[in-house]
Design an enzyme around this catalytic site. Structure first.
Site, PDB file in Angstrom:
ATOM      1  CG  ASP A  59       1.582  -3.707   5.417  1.00  0.00           C
ATOM      2  OD1 ASP A  59       2.379  -2.802   5.765  1.00  0.00           O
ATOM      3  OD2 ASP A  59       0.346  -3.558   5.429  1.00  0.00           O
ATOM      4  CD  GLU A 118      -2.931  -1.416   5.454  1.00  0.00           C
ATOM      5  OE1 GLU A 118      -2.968  -2.377   6.258  1.00  0.00           O
ATOM      6  OE2 GLU A 118      -2.520  -0.285   5.788  1.00  0.00           O
ATOM      7  CD  GLU A 119      -1.563   2.882   7.375  1.00  0.00           C
ATOM      8  OE1 GLU A 119      -2.206   2.506   8.380  1.00  0.00           O
ATOM      9  OE2 GLU A 119      -0.351   2.639   7.234  1.00  0.00           O
ATOM     10  CG  HIS A 129      -0.460   0.122   2.537  1.00  0.00           C
ATOM     11  ND1 HIS A 129      -0.257   1.328   3.154  1.00  0.00           N
ATOM     12  CD2 HIS A 129      -0.117  -0.821   3.439  1.00  0.00           C
ATOM     13  CE1 HIS A 129       0.189   1.140   4.377  1.00  0.00           C
ATOM     14  NE2 HIS A 129       0.294  -0.167   4.582  1.00  0.00           N
ATOM     15  CG  HIS A 161       0.815   3.238  12.973  1.00  0.00           C
ATOM     16  ND1 HIS A 161      -0.548   3.117  13.108  1.00  0.00           N
ATOM     17  CD2 HIS A 161       1.136   2.540  11.847  1.00  0.00           C
ATOM     18  CE1 HIS A 161      -1.029   2.361  12.123  1.00  0.00           C
ATOM     19  NE2 HIS A 161      -0.007   2.006  11.353  1.00  0.00           N
ATOM     20  CG  ASP A 166       2.584   0.649   7.997  1.00  0.00           C
ATOM     21  OD1 ASP A 166       2.256   0.056   6.952  1.00  0.00           O
ATOM     22  OD2 ASP A 166       1.837   0.746   8.991  1.00  0.00           O
TER      23      ASP A 166
END
Length: 335
Positions: A231, A210-211, A62, A311, A178
């Site tokens: 991922d 995706e998030e 992604h 994150h 990410d």
């Protein structure tokens, strides 16, 4: 700097919070077509690349990242915001960002606690970091809401945070590894295989949502039999992930991944002496999770480079990037 790291640096510098694909997708399209790889867009805006007419395997990563959106213009002209994805606010406090208007204007700003000066706020170190206690300080001479409106800023405008890329001793440090680390791995692999893709039954899927949970839910080629999700691998307490290895996920919070695919990936890593770990991720979902929930009838497995501090201020290592690339390549060789 290895080619994969150069690619990663370039794509990290292109803003792509979920829902704002206006800059990153044309970059990917140009890169791939420059290698002679055919591309097309799904109706939802995903980019699919490949030269085989009937791909059996789809490799997906992604391109969307965490970010924010303007929620409200405050009475003092600065901005309240709403998070896009699971942005860890204490980690992003003090970070510089760009506000992107619907007309394409860009304004700089900083994410701060409201009333952030320690000289006037004795509670500055104790206040909980959450949306209602924080704001975007706009780098413009604004004193009231009308001043900001005159600039063309409105609710619904995207906010993209700076990646803060740094490469040191083989480590890559940045926000948004990410999943741009995996995107870079795939682009690097395609550059290696560009002359062979007519013969390999594979397509590459670059997902834009995706998030927020629904990125990989639609748009696959009708001939797809397997989905290999690339991922980030989790690095932290209670898991085995390492920044210098590729993680093979046996299970995440949405359930186990396909037994046969996962076993084959483990066997290939062992045969090729690729640094790897097998792991279970406790708080994790992927494009593969979205595809399975949507009812797609194919097998799904998940791998990715180990990424520390997900994150937040993330970090991986070039060895983990290259291990991931080698494992995908090995899987393609046995299709």
């Amino acid at each position: 700097m290895e080619r994969v790291v150069k690619i990663l640096k370039e794509i990290l510098e292109i803003p792509s919070p979920t829902g704002y694909m206006k800059e990153i997708m044309p970059y990917l399209e140009d890169y791939l077509e420059g290698l002679g790889v055919n591309t097309y867009y799904t109706k939802k805006g995903a980019l699919i690349a490949g030269n085989h007419p009937e791909p059996k395997l789809v490799v997906i990563a992604h391109v969307d990242t965490l970010g924010a959106m303007v929620k409200e213009i405050l009475p003092n002209g600065h901005l309240a915001f709403s998070r896009i994805g699971g942005l860890v606010l204490p980690t992003f406090e003090g970070e510089y960002c760009t506000v992107i208007t619907r007309k394409g204007k860009k304004f700089r700003g900083t994410l701060l606690l409201r009333n952030p000066s320690a000289h006037v706020n004795r509670e500055v170190g104790k206040k909980e970091r959450k949306e209602e206690n924080m704001y975007i300080r706009l780098d413009a001479e604004v004193e009231k809401k009308e001043d900001t409106e005159k600039l063309g800023i409105r609710p619904g405008d995207f906010i993209a945070f700076d990646p803060k890329f740094e490469y040191v001793n083989g480590f890559v440090k940045a926000h948004f590894l990410d999943d741009k680390a995996s995107v870079a791995v795939i682009l690097d692999l395609i550059a290696d295989l560009k002359d062979e893709l007519h013969d390999i039954p594979v397509a590459f899927f670059f997902s834009p949502y995706e998030e927020v949970g629904h990125g990989g839910s639609a748009g696959y080629p009708r001939t797809t039999e397997e989905l290999l999700v690339v991922d980030m691998g989790v690095v932290g307490e209670g898991v085995y992930g390492k920044e210098t290895a590729v993680s093979i996920a046996a299970k995440d919070s949405t359930g186990p991944y396909d037994y046969e695919m996962t076993t084959k990936l483990i066997e290939l890593a062992e045969e090729r002496k690729i640094p790897y770990v097998v792991d279970v991720f406790p708080y994790y979902g992927s494009d593969g999770s979205a595809a399975l929930r949507a009812g797609w009838d194919f097998r799904v497995a998940l791998i990715g480079p180990g990424v520390h501090a997900s994150h937040g201020m993330e970090r991986t290592h070039v060895k983990g990037l290259l291990a991931t690339k080698e494992l995908i390549k090995a899987y393609l060789e046995v299709l």
